[in-house]
Design an enzyme around this catalytic site. Structure first.
Site, mmCIF file in Angstrom:
data_model
loop_
_atom_site.group_PDB
_atom_site.id
_atom_site.type_symbol
_atom_site.label_atom_id
_atom_site.label_comp_id
_atom_site.label_asym_id
_atom_site.label_seq_id
_atom_site.Cartn_x
_atom_site.Cartn_y
_atom_site.Cartn_z
ATOM 1 C CG ASP A 53 5.837 -1.689 -6.098
ATOM 2 O OD1 ASP A 53 5.133 -1.519 -5.078
ATOM 3 O OD2 ASP A 53 5.708 -2.684 -6.847
ATOM 4 C CB SER A 54 3.084 2.541 -3.194
ATOM 5 O OG SER A 54 3.968 2.606 -2.096
ATOM 6 C CE LYS A 122 6.415 -5.104 0.156
ATOM 7 N NZ LYS A 122 5.591 -5.202 -1.077
ATOM 8 C CD GLU A 191 -1.777 -4.283 -1.067
ATOM 9 O OE1 GLU A 191 -0.561 -4.521 -1.173
ATOM 10 O OE2 GLU A 191 -2.335 -3.356 -1.672
HETATM 11 N N1 LIG Z 1 -1.175 5.654 -2.091
HETATM 12 C C1 LIG Z 1 -1.133 4.321 -2.153
HETATM 13 N N2 LIG Z 1 -1.521 3.615 -1.094
HETATM 14 C C2 LIG Z 1 -1.513 2.253 -1.123
HETATM 15 O O1 LIG Z 1 -1.865 1.623 -0.101
HETATM 16 C C3 LIG Z 1 -1.056 1.604 -2.301
HETATM 17 C C4 LIG Z 1 -0.640 2.390 -3.389
HETATM 18 N N3 LIG Z 1 -0.707 3.731 -3.300
HETATM 19 N N4 LIG Z 1 -0.173 1.827 -4.538
HETATM 20 C C5 LIG Z 1 0.114 0.428 -4.551
HETATM 21 C C6 LIG Z 1 -0.845 -0.328 -3.770
HETATM 22 C C7 LIG Z 1 -2.232 -0.355 -4.366
HETATM 23 N N5 LIG Z 1 -3.047 -0.482 -3.203
HETATM 24 C C8 LIG Z 1 -4.431 -0.400 -3.155
HETATM 25 C C9 LIG Z 1 -5.147 0.178 -4.175
HETATM 26 C C10 LIG Z 1 -6.512 0.294 -4.084
HETATM 27 C C11 LIG Z 1 -7.171 -0.172 -2.964
HETATM 28 C C12 LIG Z 1 -8.627 -0.007 -2.815
HETATM 29 O O2 LIG Z 1 -9.210 -0.488 -1.848
HETATM 30 N N6 LIG Z 1 -9.283 0.693 -3.760
HETATM 31 C C13 LIG Z 1 -10.678 1.072 -3.769
HETATM 32 C C14 LIG Z 1 -11.587 -0.100 -3.845
HETATM 33 C C15 LIG Z 1 -11.481 -0.757 -5.163
HETATM 34 C C16 LIG Z 1 -12.502 -1.835 -5.368
HETATM 35 O O3 LIG Z 1 -13.073 -2.308 -4.373
HETATM 36 O O4 LIG Z 1 -12.717 -2.189 -6.523
HETATM 37 C C17 LIG Z 1 -10.975 1.970 -2.573
HETATM 38 O O5 LIG Z 1 -11.885 1.705 -1.774
HETATM 39 O O6 LIG Z 1 -10.298 3.011 -2.483
HETATM 40 C C18 LIG Z 1 -6.464 -0.744 -1.949
HETATM 41 C C19 LIG Z 1 -5.093 -0.857 -2.046
HETATM 42 C C20 LIG Z 1 -2.244 -0.476 -2.010
HETATM 43 N N7 LIG Z 1 -1.042 0.212 -2.424
HETATM 44 C C1 LIG Z 2 1.418 -1.288 0.318
HETATM 45 C C2 LIG Z 2 2.784 -1.849 0.543
HETATM 46 C C3 LIG Z 2 2.759 -3.187 1.206
HETATM 47 C C4 LIG Z 2 3.577 -1.877 -0.738
HETATM 48 O O1 LIG Z 2 3.907 -2.899 -1.284
HETATM 49 C C5 LIG Z 2 3.947 -0.590 -1.340
HETATM 50 O O2 LIG Z 2 3.766 0.468 -0.692
HETATM 51 O O3 LIG Z 2 4.445 -0.606 -2.471
HETATM 52 MG MG LIG Z 3 4.613 -2.565 -3.261
#
Ligand SMILES: Nc1nc(=O)c2c([nH]1)NC[C@@H]1CN(c3ccc(C(=O)N[C@@H](CCC(=O)O)C(=O)O)cc3)CN21
Ligand SMILES: CC(C)C(=O)C(=O)O
Ligand SMILES: [Mg+2]
Length: 273
Positions: A53-54, A122, A191
């Site tokens: 769903d990303s 999922k 995650e």
């Molecule tokens: N392009 C994309 N990649 C992804 O891995 C992803 C999506 N979209 N959309 C749905 C979820 C959202 N996800 C995420 C979103 C943000 C962070 C993240 O680490 N964000 C910040 C830190 C935020 C914080 O610490 O407050 C970063 O370091 O980029 C990780 C996974 C993983 N998934």
């Molecule tokens: C980051 C993965 C596990 C996911 O759920 C997504 O891409 O939507």
């Molecule tokens: Mg997802």
């Protein structure tokens, strides 16, 4: 592939994924949202393709995964399935289509399977969606779980920071992982949680545990393919390893094309009729 041909490629099944965990072979998983990307990722030999769903972020430009609909997920999933010969295809059930209503969960899972041809669904969550998972499994649809940073609950968390750092949330996550295993999930995603906790979960449950930002001591890894190819802009979390810089390559190619059109270099005689 036409009806006259039959592929010799052995398809990945839940059974094969379980065997991979048993013999310690790591499972590779990437997202795809369309036919062309799925064909490349599958052709390269990936084990699992996730129609995540990303797509809501990566394909549609939304800030969160919440707005994407069942119809949109089915469009992405059916496109992916047409590009895949070997990989196991898993589809995220979108926000609002399974939580708190097991009949709706079953209906959503069946629609995804029937209308896309995918192999599994999922869902995000643990104990609170146990009934929904049970109903989906009762229809013969394999279910993958997803714990830790579950983006469909982002407004409950408030931020995308690492989850389950404190003991209470870590204990709840381990219990939820056991519940998902007992309920019959064939695998689960963890995650953005501490590597030590993810290791403990992977050692505790018998089903494959696939990590994203969960360290190396799990049974497999998943990334969003646009992130690892360097297509998505400004998304560079600590857990991401970028394997290509396609954003620069694509920008350069588009700029070269523009230059050639403007300068009348393209098309030349051999590119004309
Ligand atoms: N392009 C994309 N990649 C992804 O891995 C992803 C999506 N979209 N959309 C749905 C979820 C959202 N996800 C995420 C979103 C943000 C962070 C993240 O680490 N964000 C910040 C830190 C935020 C914080 O610490 O407050 C970063 O370091 O980029 C990780 C996974 C993983 N998934
Ligand atoms: C980051 C993965 C596990 C996911 O759920 C997504 O891409 O939507
Ligand atoms: Mg997802």
């Amino acid at each position: 592939m036409s009806v006259h041909q039959s592929s010799n490629i052995k398809r990945i099944t839940t059974h094969i994924l379980q065997e991979m965990k048993s013999r310690g072979e790591k499972i590779s998983m990437l997202t795809a949202y369309d036919f062309s990307m799925a064909a490349i990722v599958d052709g390269a030999g990936i084990d699992i393709i996730l129609v995540g769903d990303s797509a809501s972020n990566v394909m549609a430009g939304h800030e969160t995964t919440l707005p994407i609909t069942m119809d949109q997920m089915i469009y992405h999933a059916s496109s992916v399935v047409r590009g895949v010969k070997r990989a196991f295809v898993v589809v995220d059930i979108p926000f609002g289509s399974y939580q708190g209503n097991s009949s709706e969960a079953l209906r959503s899972a069946i629609r995804i399977m029937k209308e896309s041809g995918a192999h599994a669904v999922k869902v995000e969550g643990g104990a609170e969606i146990k009934e929904s998972i049970t109903r989906i499994l009762s229809a013969g649809v394999p279910v993958m779980g997803h714990l830790g940073l579950t983006p469909q609950s982002i407004y409950k968390f408030g931020t995308y920071t690492v989850r389950a750092k404190e003991e209470e949330e870590a204990n709840k996550l381990l219990e939820d992982a056991k519940i998902l295993e007992e309920t019959g999930c064939f695998a689960l995603v963890l995650e953005k949680i501490p590597a030590k906790l993810a290791k403990k979960v992977a050692e505790t449950v018998s089903i494959p545990v696939i990590g994203i930002g969960a360290g190396g001591d799990v049974d497999g890894q998943v990334l969003v393919v646009h992130d690892m190819l360097g297509i998505t802009q400004e998304f560079k979390p600590r857990f991401l390893r970028q394997y290509a810089d396609l954003q620069n390559i694509m920008t350069k190619a588009v700029q070269d094309y523009i230059t050639d059109v403007k300068s009348k270099d393209f098309p030349n005689e051999s590119e004309s009729y």
